[in-house]
Design an enzyme around this catalytic site. Structure first.
Site, PDB file in Angstrom:
ATOM      1  N   LYS A 144       0.831  -1.203   0.000  1.00 23.97           N
ATOM      2  CA  LYS A 144       0.000   0.000   0.000  1.00 23.97           C
ATOM      3  C   LYS A 144       0.870   1.260   0.000  1.00 23.97           C
ATOM      4  O   LYS A 144       2.087   1.182   0.205  1.00 23.97           O
ATOM      5  CB  LYS A 144      -0.926  -0.037   1.215  1.00 23.97           C
ATOM      6  CG  LYS A 144      -1.913  -1.204   1.184  1.00 23.97           C
ATOM      7  CD  LYS A 144      -2.746  -1.240   2.451  1.00 23.97           C
ATOM      8  CE  LYS A 144      -3.726  -2.388   2.458  1.00 23.97           C
ATOM      9  NZ  LYS A 144      -4.514  -2.427   3.718  1.00 23.97           N
ATOM     10  N   PHE A 181     -15.669   3.005   7.212  1.00 22.89           N
ATOM     11  CA  PHE A 181     -14.290   3.378   6.889  1.00 22.89           C
ATOM     12  C   PHE A 181     -13.989   3.349   5.389  1.00 22.89           C
ATOM     13  O   PHE A 181     -12.885   3.707   4.965  1.00 22.89           O
ATOM     14  CB  PHE A 181     -13.287   2.476   7.623  1.00 22.89           C
ATOM     15  CG  PHE A 181     -13.428   1.006   7.309  1.00 22.89           C
ATOM     16  CD1 PHE A 181     -12.869   0.461   6.167  1.00 22.89           C
ATOM     17  CD2 PHE A 181     -14.119   0.169   8.178  1.00 22.89           C
ATOM     18  CE1 PHE A 181     -12.993  -0.892   5.878  1.00 22.89           C
ATOM     19  CE2 PHE A 181     -14.244  -1.192   7.908  1.00 22.89           C
ATOM     20  CZ  PHE A 181     -13.681  -1.718   6.750  1.00 22.89           C
ATOM     21  N   ARG A 228      -0.784 -14.879   4.236  1.00 23.39           N
ATOM     22  CA  ARG A 228      -1.500 -14.188   5.313  1.00 23.39           C
ATOM     23  C   ARG A 228      -0.710 -14.261   6.622  1.00 23.39           C
ATOM     24  O   ARG A 228      -0.694 -13.313   7.400  1.00 23.39           O
ATOM     25  CB  ARG A 228      -2.900 -14.779   5.512  1.00 23.39           C
ATOM     26  CG  ARG A 228      -3.834 -14.664   4.325  1.00 23.39           C
ATOM     27  CD  ARG A 228      -4.257 -13.258   4.017  1.00 23.39           C
ATOM     28  NE  ARG A 228      -5.083 -12.712   5.090  1.00 23.39           N
ATOM     29  CZ  ARG A 228      -5.569 -11.484   5.093  1.00 23.39           C
ATOM     30  NH1 ARG A 228      -5.320 -10.671   4.096  1.00 23.39           N
ATOM     31  NH2 ARG A 228      -6.297 -11.051   6.084  1.00 23.39           N
ATOM     32  N   THR A 284      -4.768  -8.024  10.443  1.00 26.19           N
ATOM     33  CA  THR A 284      -5.142  -6.705   9.918  1.00 26.19           C
ATOM     34  C   THR A 284      -4.828  -5.607  10.917  1.00 26.19           C
ATOM     35  O   THR A 284      -4.309  -4.550  10.558  1.00 26.19           O
ATOM     36  CB  THR A 284      -6.643  -6.693   9.562  1.00 26.19           C
ATOM     37  OG1 THR A 284      -6.880  -7.710   8.576  1.00 26.19           O
ATOM     38  CG2 THR A 284      -7.067  -5.348   9.013  1.00 26.19           C
ATOM     39  N   HIS A 336      -1.665  -5.496   1.589  1.00 20.34           N
ATOM     40  CA  HIS A 336      -2.911  -6.248   1.401  1.00 20.34           C
ATOM     41  C   HIS A 336      -2.536  -7.609   0.836  1.00 20.34           C
ATOM     42  O   HIS A 336      -1.644  -7.717  -0.004  1.00 20.34           O
ATOM     43  CB  HIS A 336      -3.836  -5.534   0.402  1.00 20.34           C
ATOM     44  CG  HIS A 336      -4.939  -6.404  -0.114  1.00 20.34           C
ATOM     45  ND1 HIS A 336      -6.151  -6.516   0.531  1.00 20.34           N
ATOM     46  CD2 HIS A 336      -5.004  -7.226  -1.193  1.00 20.34           C
ATOM     47  CE1 HIS A 336      -6.917  -7.358  -0.148  1.00 20.34           C
ATOM     48  NE2 HIS A 336      -6.241  -7.799  -1.194  1.00 20.34           N
TER      49      HIS A 336
END
Length: 149
Positions: free
Chosen positions: A9, A57, A85, A91, A115
């Site tokens: 990101k 959000f 993951r 997260t 992500h």
């Protein structure tokens, strides 16, 4: 072989974490099949995160993703989605296991660096969205040194 969509990101790009993140996936034995360094258009970000469009959000998430360039990648390997993951971490960075990308580099959920596909099916959808032109066809010479068959 299984594939996963991974995106560094804007905060990860701005902080110079691209090399370290790629290195973690390579060191695990996964193979990079596609990569783009790009700015994301608003409509594209909205499409990518469409499943979150009803969340409060969502507008902030879209603004964050379009705020700077991202690195979109496709990684391939055995159980790459689930293992990816685990490499990424939870997260919420404060819940991420020590040694994961988010535990090491993120403080807030809204700036959590990376992500990763959360399922094989979502990975296929994300790869089709981000790489409509397809992926590079190749097989690393390291494959037999990582996989038994």
């Amino acid at each position: 072989m299984e594939q996963s969509f991974i995106m560094i990101k804007p905060d990860g790009v701005q902080r110079g974490l691209i090399g370290d993140i790629i290195s973690r996936f390579e060191k695990k034995g996964f193979f990079l099949r596609g990569m783009k360094f790009m700015n994301v258009e608003r409509s594209f970000a909205q499409q990518h995160y469409a499943d979150l469009s009803d969340k409060p959000f969502f507008p902030g998430l879209v603004e964050y993703i379009i705020s700077g360039p991202v690195v979109a990648m496709v990684w391939e390997g055995k159980d790459v989605v689930a293992t990816g993951r685990r490499i990424i971490g939870a997260t919420r960075p404060w819940e991420a296991a020590p040694g994961t990308i988010r535990a090491d580099y993120a403080v807030e959920v809204g700036r959590n660096v990376i992500h990763g596909s959360d399922s094989v099916d979502n990975g296929k959808k994300e790869i089709a969205l981000w790489f409509p032109e397809g992926l590079a066809e190749w097989r690393s010479n390291l494959h037999p040194w990582i996989y038994e068959s």
